[in-house]
Design a protein around this motif. Sequence first.
Motif, PDB file in Angstrom:
ATOM      1  N   LEU A 269       0.820  -1.213   0.000  1.00  0.00           N
ATOM      2  CA  LEU A 269       0.000   0.000   0.000  1.00  0.00           C
ATOM      3  C   LEU A 269       0.856   1.265   0.000  1.00  0.00           C
ATOM      4  CD1 LEU A 269      -2.792  -0.793   2.634  1.00  0.00           C
ATOM      5  CD2 LEU A 269      -3.067  -0.621   0.155  1.00  0.00           C
ATOM      6  N   MET A 270       1.943   1.253   0.785  1.00  0.00           N
ATOM      7  CA  MET A 270       2.766   2.447   0.985  1.00  0.00           C
ATOM      8  C   MET A 270       4.240   2.123   0.742  1.00  0.00           C
ATOM      9  SD  MET A 270       0.368   4.590   1.959  1.00  0.00           S
ATOM     10  CE  MET A 270       1.376   5.955   2.498  1.00  0.00           C
ATOM     11  N   PRO A 271       4.629   1.697  -0.457  1.00  0.00           N
ATOM     12  CA  PRO A 271       6.006   1.219  -0.669  1.00  0.00           C
ATOM     13  C   PRO A 271       7.080   2.280  -0.490  1.00  0.00           C
ATOM     14  CG  PRO A 271       4.853   1.440  -2.758  1.00  0.00           C
ATOM     15  CD  PRO A 271       3.822   1.625  -1.685  1.00  0.00           C
ATOM     16  N   ASN A 272       6.725   3.528  -0.673  1.00  0.00           N
ATOM     17  CA  ASN A 272       7.733   4.591  -0.592  1.00  0.00           C
ATOM     18  C   ASN A 272       7.677   5.385   0.703  1.00  0.00           C
ATOM     19  OD1 ASN A 272       8.787   4.077  -3.224  1.00  0.00           O
ATOM     20  ND2 ASN A 272       7.000   5.127  -4.082  1.00  0.00           N
ATOM     21  N   ASN A 273       6.706   5.078   1.564  1.00  0.00           N
ATOM     22  CA  ASN A 273       6.520   5.888   2.771  1.00  0.00           C
ATOM     23  C   ASN A 273       6.463   5.074   4.055  1.00  0.00           C
ATOM     24  OD1 ASN A 273       5.155   7.302   0.338  1.00  0.00           O
ATOM     25  ND2 ASN A 273       5.526   8.959   1.776  1.00  0.00           N
ATOM     26  N   LEU A 274       6.657   3.757   3.957  1.00  0.00           N
ATOM     27  CA  LEU A 274       6.652   2.910   5.145  1.00  0.00           C
ATOM     28  C   LEU A 274       8.083   2.755   5.651  1.00  0.00           C
ATOM     29  CD1 LEU A 274       4.563   1.222   6.808  1.00  0.00           C
ATOM     30  CD2 LEU A 274       5.398  -0.784   5.544  1.00  0.00           C
ATOM     31  N   VAL A 275       8.273   2.934   6.969  1.00  0.00           N
ATOM     32  CA  VAL A 275       9.603   2.795   7.579  1.00  0.00           C
ATOM     33  C   VAL A 275       9.503   1.839   8.768  1.00  0.00           C
ATOM     34  CG1 VAL A 275      10.526   5.002   6.800  1.00  0.00           C
ATOM     35  CG2 VAL A 275       9.228   4.913   8.929  1.00  0.00           C
TER      36      VAL A 275
END
Length: 330
Positions: A269-275
């Motif tokens: 869902l959030m590949p570039n914003n999940l940490v």
Amino acid sequence: MIERKKVQDILGEQKGGDVSIDVHTHNGFDHMNTIRRRYPTSQSIKDLELKLRLASIDYAVSFPCPSSFYYFDFRDFSEKDRKLTPLPAEAVPFEHANRQMIYEVSLFGNGRIFPFASILPQHNELRQVESLEQYAKKGYLFGLKLHTLPTRTKPSELTDSPFIELATIYSLPIMIHSGPDEFSRPENIIALARHHQSVRFCIAHAGRFEKNAYDMLLREGDTNVFLDTSPFLSLCALTPLDMQRGKGGIKLDLPYDDPGNALTQLYSLMPNNLVWGTDEPWTTIMDDTQQTILTKFDYFDEANLLKSLPSDIRVKIANDNTQRFLFGNQ
């Protein structure tokens, strides 16, 4: 003590590699939990650094435990609706905790611990900023942390505040606690981020999987808002209970009984914003009222979950995305 710019250069050379950064840990002493007989109560930088080495995790962001001697009062922890009353135990909120953290990192961090300072809006803000700017100028400060629930503050109280100015001048990211309570709704963090597009924000604890918050972020695409996974194993264990009790809003449809699969789906869902983060030492969580253990995981459980992921996902959530949160686009 290693400076932020030097860390940025070192990590920049390791971008795309199998380097792991834990974006959410705590240090220091939490008198609120001690009074409530709620585990955990403390974690030293030295102990945290040892856990990293034993678990083969390379770096960690850390900030003080949520309690502050600035508003210390036994009644604050027994009367939940009571307004916090500042007491003169320290000149500004988190003065002692932030100072001690920087000192311990300089002694025991070994270039692996990145300190975030805890802040409290609308209480001596200019003096707080003044005390923190001395560390920012030297490159010792990596970011800011607002824990909304124990401080009983809302993200909106940061709007146009001196803390935002400090974050803008020194390109410091801001981590904000999220939860189902009135102070910590993830939607309110998103609203703050919309107002300050030049500042990078992270919604802690995956926004407690609130579907409405994810829908808002997905409509906007890649933004200045990140979400951390801390503490993922505990979140997966507790979310079905929240759903049964109607606690919070509608949750994402994830396989909570299979955390590895759930984390993979969340990444999709959030590949570039999940940490990735752990919330250590809050990988084990106790009930506030019954003094019973709700979830019992440890740092190695969370680290092993990360290592079980496909390498491309692991690199994105524990390295590449985290570097963008910490330092911006490189």
